[in-house]
Design a protein around this motif. Structure first.
Motif, PDB file in Angstrom:
ATOM      1  N   ASN A  17      37.647 -87.618  47.757  1.00 11.52           N
ATOM      2  CA  ASN A  17      36.913 -86.913  48.806  1.00 11.52           C
ATOM      3  C   ASN A  17      35.728 -86.084  48.329  1.00 11.52           C
ATOM      4  OD1 ASN A  17      38.733 -87.895  50.756  1.00 11.52           O
ATOM      5  ND2 ASN A  17      40.154 -86.259  50.280  1.00 11.52           N
ATOM      6  N   CYS A  18      35.754 -85.639  47.091  1.00 12.78           N
ATOM      7  CA  CYS A  18      34.683 -84.775  46.577  1.00 12.78           C
ATOM      8  C   CYS A  18      33.721 -85.616  45.741  1.00 12.78           C
ATOM      9  CB  CYS A  18      35.274 -83.627  45.754  1.00 12.78           C
ATOM     10  SG  CYS A  18      36.330 -82.528  46.712  1.00 12.78           S
ATOM     11  N   SER A  19      32.955 -86.419  46.415  1.00 11.10           N
ATOM     12  CA  SER A  19      32.075 -87.372  45.731  1.00 11.10           C
ATOM     13  C   SER A  19      30.920 -86.700  44.993  1.00 11.10           C
ATOM     14  CB  SER A  19      31.525 -88.395  46.725  1.00 11.10           C
ATOM     15  OG  SER A  19      30.777 -87.741  47.733  1.00 11.10           O
ATOM     16  N   LYS A  20      30.621 -85.452  45.312  1.00  7.12           N
ATOM     17  CA  LYS A  20      29.536 -84.728  44.640  1.00  7.12           C
ATOM     18  C   LYS A  20      30.021 -83.883  43.466  1.00  7.12           C
ATOM     19  CE  LYS A  20      26.760 -84.536  48.804  1.00  7.12           C
ATOM     20  NZ  LYS A  20      26.056 -83.698  49.756  1.00  7.12           N
ATOM     21  N   LEU A  21      31.334 -83.899  43.203  1.00  6.38           N
ATOM     22  CA  LEU A  21      31.913 -83.070  42.146  1.00  6.38           C
ATOM     23  C   LEU A  21      31.343 -83.452  40.782  1.00  6.38           C
ATOM     24  CD1 LEU A  21      34.018 -80.778  41.958  1.00  6.38           C
ATOM     25  CD2 LEU A  21      35.687 -82.519  41.325  1.00  6.38           C
ATOM     26  N   GLU A  22      30.740 -82.481  40.118  1.00  3.86           N
ATOM     27  CA  GLU A  22      30.142 -82.693  38.798  1.00  3.86           C
ATOM     28  C   GLU A  22      30.972 -82.059  37.687  1.00  3.86           C
ATOM     29  OE1 GLU A  22      26.180 -81.117  39.018  1.00  3.86           O
ATOM     30  OE2 GLU A  22      25.510 -82.674  40.400  1.00  3.86           O
ATOM     31  N   THR A  23      31.669 -80.963  37.994  1.00  9.59           N
ATOM     32  CA  THR A  23      32.449 -80.245  36.994  1.00  9.59           C
ATOM     33  C   THR A  23      33.853 -79.995  37.530  1.00  9.59           C
ATOM     34  OG1 THR A  23      30.478 -79.112  36.167  1.00  9.59           O
ATOM     35  CG2 THR A  23      32.595 -78.121  35.624  1.00  9.59           C
ATOM     36  N   LEU A  24      34.843 -80.427  36.734  1.00 14.00           N
ATOM     37  CA  LEU A  24      36.232 -80.151  37.069  1.00 14.00           C
ATOM     38  C   LEU A  24      36.886 -79.513  35.853  1.00 14.00           C
ATOM     39  CD1 LEU A  24      38.708 -80.339  38.927  1.00 14.00           C
ATOM     40  CD2 LEU A  24      39.130 -82.615  37.967  1.00 14.00           C
ATOM     41  N   ASP A  25      37.414 -78.321  36.048  1.00 13.75           N
ATOM     42  CA  ASP A  25      38.060 -77.564  34.976  1.00 13.75           C
ATOM     43  C   ASP A  25      39.441 -77.182  35.478  1.00 13.75           C
ATOM     44  OD1 ASP A  25      38.910 -75.717  33.070  1.00 13.75           O
ATOM     45  OD2 ASP A  25      36.967 -74.718  32.951  1.00 13.75           O
ATOM     46  N   ILE A  26      40.478 -77.769  34.889  1.00 13.64           N
ATOM     47  CA  ILE A  26      41.836 -77.452  35.308  1.00 13.64           C
ATOM     48  C   ILE A  26      42.630 -76.961  34.114  1.00 13.64           C
ATOM     49  CG2 ILE A  26      41.908 -78.962  37.311  1.00 13.64           C
ATOM     50  CD1 ILE A  26      43.343 -81.018  35.619  1.00 13.64           C
ATOM     51  N   LYS A  27      43.313 -75.854  34.303  1.00 12.11           N
ATOM     52  CA  LYS A  27      44.103 -75.257  33.234  1.00 12.11           C
ATOM     53  C   LYS A  27      45.475 -74.880  33.784  1.00 12.11           C
ATOM     54  CE  LYS A  27      40.264 -73.313  30.605  1.00 12.11           C
ATOM     55  NZ  LYS A  27      39.105 -73.721  31.373  1.00 12.11           N
ATOM     56  N   GLY A  28      46.498 -75.179  33.012  1.00 13.68           N
ATOM     57  CA  GLY A  28      47.850 -74.797  33.411  1.00 13.68           C
ATOM     58  C   GLY A  28      48.410 -75.609  34.551  1.00 13.68           C
ATOM     59  N   CYS A  29      47.916 -76.811  34.737  1.00 16.52           N
ATOM     60  CA  CYS A  29      48.418 -77.691  35.798  1.00 16.52           C
ATOM     61  C   CYS A  29      49.508 -78.578  35.210  1.00 16.52           C
ATOM     62  CB  CYS A  29      47.295 -78.542  36.372  1.00 16.52           C
ATOM     63  SG  CYS A  29      45.988 -77.605  37.140  1.00 16.52           S
ATOM     64  N   GLU A  30      50.701 -78.046  35.100  1.00 14.00           N
ATOM     65  CA  GLU A  30      51.789 -78.737  34.419  1.00 14.00           C
ATOM     66  C   GLU A  30      52.259 -79.997  35.132  1.00 14.00           C
ATOM     67  OE1 GLU A  30      54.747 -75.737  33.913  1.00 14.00           O
ATOM     68  OE2 GLU A  30      53.455 -74.536  32.605  1.00 14.00           O
ATOM     69  N   ASN A  31      51.968 -80.149  36.412  1.00 17.82           N
ATOM     70  CA  ASN A  31      52.407 -81.325  37.165  1.00 17.82           C
ATOM     71  C   ASN A  31      51.351 -82.419  37.238  1.00 17.82           C
ATOM     72  OD1 ASN A  31      54.934 -80.154  37.759  1.00 17.82           O
ATOM     73  ND2 ASN A  31      54.010 -78.988  39.418  1.00 17.82           N
ATOM     74  N   VAL A  32      50.221 -82.196  36.615  1.00 17.24           N
ATOM     75  CA  VAL A  32      49.168 -83.216  36.586  1.00 17.24           C
ATOM     76  C   VAL A  32      49.381 -84.078  35.344  1.00 17.24           C
ATOM     77  CG1 VAL A  32      46.688 -83.635  36.413  1.00 17.24           C
ATOM     78  CG2 VAL A  32      47.535 -81.805  37.873  1.00 17.24           C
ATOM     79  N   THR A  33      49.316 -85.396  35.541  1.00 13.07           N
ATOM     80  CA  THR A  33      49.510 -86.343  34.443  1.00 13.07           C
ATOM     81  C   THR A  33      48.250 -87.177  34.255  1.00 13.07           C
ATOM     82  OG1 THR A  33      50.334 -88.124  35.855  1.00 13.07           O
ATOM     83  CG2 THR A  33      51.966 -86.502  35.072  1.00 13.07           C
ATOM     84  N   ILE A  34      48.335 -88.155  33.379  1.00  8.39           N
ATOM     85  CA  ILE A  34      47.213 -89.058  33.151  1.00  8.39           C
ATOM     86  C   ILE A  34      46.796 -89.765  34.445  1.00  8.39           C
ATOM     87  CG2 ILE A  34      48.715 -90.956  32.415  1.00  8.39           C
ATOM     88  CD1 ILE A  34      45.205 -90.217  31.047  1.00  8.39           C
ATOM     89  N   ALA A  35      47.746 -90.056  35.312  1.00 10.50           N
ATOM     90  CA  ALA A  35      47.416 -90.713  36.586  1.00 10.50           C
ATOM     91  C   ALA A  35      46.482 -89.846  37.428  1.00 10.50           C
ATOM     92  CB  ALA A  35      48.684 -91.035  37.358  1.00 10.50           C
ATOM     93  N   GLY A  36      46.725 -88.557  37.441  1.00 10.80           N
ATOM     94  CA  GLY A  36      45.864 -87.650  38.202  1.00 10.80           C
ATOM     95  C   GLY A  36      44.480 -87.542  37.613  1.00 10.80           C
ATOM     96  N   ILE A  37      44.410 -87.461  36.286  1.00 15.29           N
ATOM     97  CA  ILE A  37      43.106 -87.377  35.626  1.00 15.29           C
ATOM     98  C   ILE A  37      42.347 -88.691  35.775  1.00 15.29           C
ATOM     99  CG2 ILE A  37      41.930 -87.015  33.413  1.00 15.29           C
ATOM    100  CD1 ILE A  37      43.208 -84.475  34.518  1.00 15.29           C
ATOM    101  N   CYS A  38      43.057 -89.802  35.644  1.00 18.07           N
ATOM    102  CA  CYS A  38      42.407 -91.116  35.751  1.00 18.07           C
ATOM    103  C   CYS A  38      41.923 -91.423  37.165  1.00 18.07           C
ATOM    104  CB  CYS A  38      43.328 -92.213  35.249  1.00 18.07           C
ATOM    105  SG  CYS A  38      43.327 -92.333  33.453  1.00 18.07           S
ATOM    106  N   ALA A  39      42.334 -90.624  38.135  1.00 16.16           N
ATOM    107  CA  ALA A  39      41.794 -90.798  39.485  1.00 16.16           C
ATOM    108  C   ALA A  39      40.283 -90.602  39.477  1.00 16.16           C
ATOM    109  CB  ALA A  39      42.451 -89.817  40.452  1.00 16.16           C
ATOM    110  N   PHE A  40      39.783 -89.915  38.453  1.00 19.41           N
ATOM    111  CA  PHE A  40      38.350 -89.669  38.350  1.00 19.41           C
ATOM    112  C   PHE A  40      37.606 -90.761  37.587  1.00 19.41           C
ATOM    113  CE2 PHE A  40      39.975 -85.593  39.557  1.00 19.41           C
ATOM    114  CZ  PHE A  40      39.026 -85.146  40.466  1.00 19.41           C
ATOM    115  N   CYS A  41      38.333 -91.762  37.088  1.00 20.69           N
ATOM    116  CA  CYS A  41      37.660 -92.908  36.472  1.00 20.69           C
ATOM    117  C   CYS A  41      36.795 -93.559  37.547  1.00 20.69           C
ATOM    118  CB  CYS A  41      38.668 -93.905  35.932  1.00 20.69           C
ATOM    119  SG  CYS A  41      39.551 -93.307  34.479  1.00 20.69           S
ATOM    120  N   ASN A  42      35.607 -93.906  37.208  1.00 18.55           N
ATOM    121  CA  ASN A  42      34.621 -94.498  38.115  1.00 18.55           C
ATOM    122  C   ASN A  42      34.050 -93.513  39.131  1.00 18.55           C
ATOM    123  OD1 ASN A  42      34.812 -97.133  36.965  1.00 18.55           O
ATOM    124  ND2 ASN A  42      36.729 -97.376  38.061  1.00 18.55           N
ATOM    125  N   HIS A  43      34.341 -92.221  38.975  1.00 11.00           N
ATOM    126  CA  HIS A  43      33.724 -91.204  39.835  1.00 11.00           C
ATOM    127  C   HIS A  43      32.250 -91.157  39.464  1.00 11.00           C
ATOM    128  CE1 HIS A  43      32.832 -87.263  41.608  1.00 11.00           C
ATOM    129  NE2 HIS A  43      33.944 -87.426  42.305  1.00 11.00           N
TER     130      HIS A  43
END
Length: 122
Positions: free
Chosen positions: A53-79
């Motif tokens: 949904n955030c197609s204009k997102l240029e910077t994503l900084d996440i810290k302490g997100c213990e429930n985020v896995t590679i699948a969540g990060i890889c959602a940004f592949c091809n962003h």
């Protein structure tokens, strides 16, 4: 909030009150260019919603997100706009970083820390 471009939410020292419900709400801010989340209680579903949904997102900084896995990060592949990706304490091993970098042609900065080092030692 239709013109909001930068959002930083943090609660240092503990996991914050930001859950996937709040994460889905944040993903509705289509003008967002920079998002910093520190110690939220979000999961991969929030990351997928942000990537979709955030197609204009240029910077994503996440810290302490213990429930985020590679699948969540890889959602940004091809962003198409994401340029800077920073994460800390996300359960990812170093070999998985390749899929993120190779799948995201707009990225020019990837910074990983925290648990990534602990997982590499196991």
């Amino acid at each position: 909030m239709c013109s909001l471009e930068s959002l930083e939410l943090c609660l240092l020292g503990t996991r914050g009150p930001i859950t996937d419900i709040g994460g889905l709400g944040i993903s509705a801010i289509r003008t967002l260019k920079e998002l910093i989340l520190i110690h939220p209680d979000v999961s991969d579903s929030t990351m997928v919603a942000l990537a979709e949904n955030c197609s204009k997102l240029e910077t994503l900084d996440i810290k302490g997100c213990e429930n985020v896995t590679i699948a969540g990060i890889c959602a940004f592949c091809n962003h198409e706009c994401l340029k800077i990706l920073t994460w800390e304490d996300v359960k990812i091993i170093p070999s998985e970083v390749n899929s993120i970098v190779l799948g995201s042609p707009s990225l020019y900065s990837v910074v990983a820390g925290g648990l990534i080092q602990l997982l590499a030692m196991n």
